[in-house]
Design a protein around this motif. Structure first.
Motif, PDB file in Angstrom:
ATOM      1  N   LEU A 262     -26.039 -14.881  -2.446  1.00  0.00           N
ATOM      2  CA  LEU A 262     -24.920 -14.439  -1.600  1.00  0.00           C
ATOM      3  C   LEU A 262     -24.752 -15.342  -0.380  1.00  0.00           C
TER       4      LEU A 262
ATOM      5  N   TYR B 259     -18.171  -6.304  -9.476  1.00  0.00           N
ATOM      6  CA  TYR B 259     -17.936  -4.869  -9.705  1.00  0.00           C
ATOM      7  C   TYR B 259     -17.124  -4.672 -10.981  1.00  0.00           C
TER       8      TYR B 259
ATOM      9  N   TYR C  90     -18.783   0.402  -4.723  1.00  0.00           N
ATOM     10  CA  TYR C  90     -20.187   0.614  -5.087  1.00  0.00           C
ATOM     11  C   TYR C  90     -20.680   1.918  -4.463  1.00  0.00           C
TER      12      TYR C  90
ATOM     13  N   VAL D  79     -17.589 -13.448   0.320  1.00  0.00           N
ATOM     14  CA  VAL D  79     -18.534 -12.461  -0.198  1.00  0.00           C
ATOM     15  C   VAL D  79     -17.799 -11.290  -0.844  1.00  0.00           C
ATOM     16  N   GLU D  80     -16.773 -10.799  -0.169  1.00  0.00           N
ATOM     17  CA  GLU D  80     -16.053  -9.625  -0.680  1.00  0.00           C
ATOM     18  C   GLU D  80     -15.393  -9.919  -2.030  1.00  0.00           C
TER      19      GLU D  80
ATOM     20  N   LEU E 142     -25.811  -3.374  -9.516  1.00  0.00           N
ATOM     21  CA  LEU E 142     -25.870  -4.697  -8.908  1.00  0.00           C
ATOM     22  C   LEU E 142     -27.036  -4.695  -7.932  1.00  0.00           C
TER      23      LEU E 142
ATOM     24  N   MET F 233     -19.716  -3.024   0.624  1.00  0.00           N
ATOM     25  CA  MET F 233     -19.838  -2.671  -0.789  1.00  0.00           C
ATOM     26  C   MET F 233     -19.292  -1.275  -1.085  1.00  0.00           C
TER      27      MET F 233
ATOM     28  N   ILE G 147     -29.057  -7.018  -5.167  1.00  0.00           N
ATOM     29  CA  ILE G 147     -28.934  -8.213  -4.331  1.00  0.00           C
ATOM     30  C   ILE G 147     -30.248  -8.430  -3.591  1.00  0.00           C
TER      31      ILE G 147
ATOM     32  N   LEU H 140     -18.178 -10.086  -4.773  1.00  0.00           N
ATOM     33  CA  LEU H 140     -18.742  -8.752  -5.039  1.00  0.00           C
ATOM     34  C   LEU H 140     -17.727  -7.869  -5.765  1.00  0.00           C
ATOM     35  N   SER H 141     -16.443  -8.053  -5.476  1.00  0.00           N
ATOM     36  CA  SER H 141     -15.395  -7.301  -6.181  1.00  0.00           C
ATOM     37  C   SER H 141     -15.309  -7.735  -7.636  1.00  0.00           C
TER      38      SER H 141
END
Length: 201
Positions: free
Chosen positions: A115, A129, A172, A121-122, A138, A167, A140, A125-126
């Motif tokens: 990461l 998902y 999440y 990052v968003e 997930l 998250m 990390i 992570l999306s």
């Protein structure tokens, strides 16, 4: 900024230092504590590098996909898969920062010290998902935030609470995290600690 794929391309064949191997083992052991009944589950080692973490977890899963944007890192893993005659592993060279991949599915995705190299990052992570099966996890592993580290190449670690908030916003749930590893000169020549975060879709 970040991505750092070209740097990893150059490092690939001398990446597996004793220290990296040790940290990868500690990381795999930390991840394993969160695994329940995973022998029929499929995992992705996301941003796998030379596969040090995922190789330690091969026997915990039905199958493992080693995914990395660096072709040279993937070549290192392919070599290991051949050398050890590994049957339940596959590789994919792909960059989630550049595009999404809708045909992938996983029960578990883990990313260890990945990461901090990701610019958006968003976004990533999306996209992760989206490929997690419902109820999938997930995990990390990354550095706790350290304000003494200033770099335009990597994030200086992450605040666990801020990451949890981000998250949660993505969707999440059941997020839990804790610090599990301390090392001297671990992160850009600074003493540092690693956290593990578990989340579910």
């Amino acid at each position: 900024m970040m991505g750092n794929v070209d740097i990893f391309e150059m490092m690939a064949n001398r990446y597996d230092t004793p220290e990296r191997i040790q940290i990868s083992k500690a990381t795999a052991d930390a991840i394993r504590k969160y695994l329940v009944d995973t022998h029929d589950k499929n995992a992705i080692d996301f941003g796998c590098g030379t596969g040090l973490v995922g190789m330690n977890l091969l026997n915990d899963f039905n199958s493992m996909l080693f995914l990395d944007p660096s072709q040279k890192m993937i070549e290192q893993i392919k070599q290991k898969i051949d050398d050890f005659n590994i049957r339940n592993a596959d590789t994919l060279c792909f960059d989630f920062e550049k595009e999404s991949r809708t045909n992938l599915q996983a029960d578990y995705i883990f990313m260890a010290q990945v990461l901090l190299h990701i610019n958006d990052v968003e976004l990533v992570l999306s996209r992760l998902y989206d490929i997690l099966n419902v109820g999938g996890h997930l995990l990390i592993v990354d550095f706790n935030k350290n304000d003494e580290i200033v770099s335009d190449k990597v994030h200086n670690g992450f605040d666990q609470n801020n990451l949890t908030e981000l998250m949660t916003k993505i969707g999440y749930r059941e997020i839990q995290s804790k610090t599990f590893y301390f090392g001297s000169k671990l992160f850009m020549n600074h003493d540092a600690s690693l956290f593990i975060l578990d989340s579910r879709r």
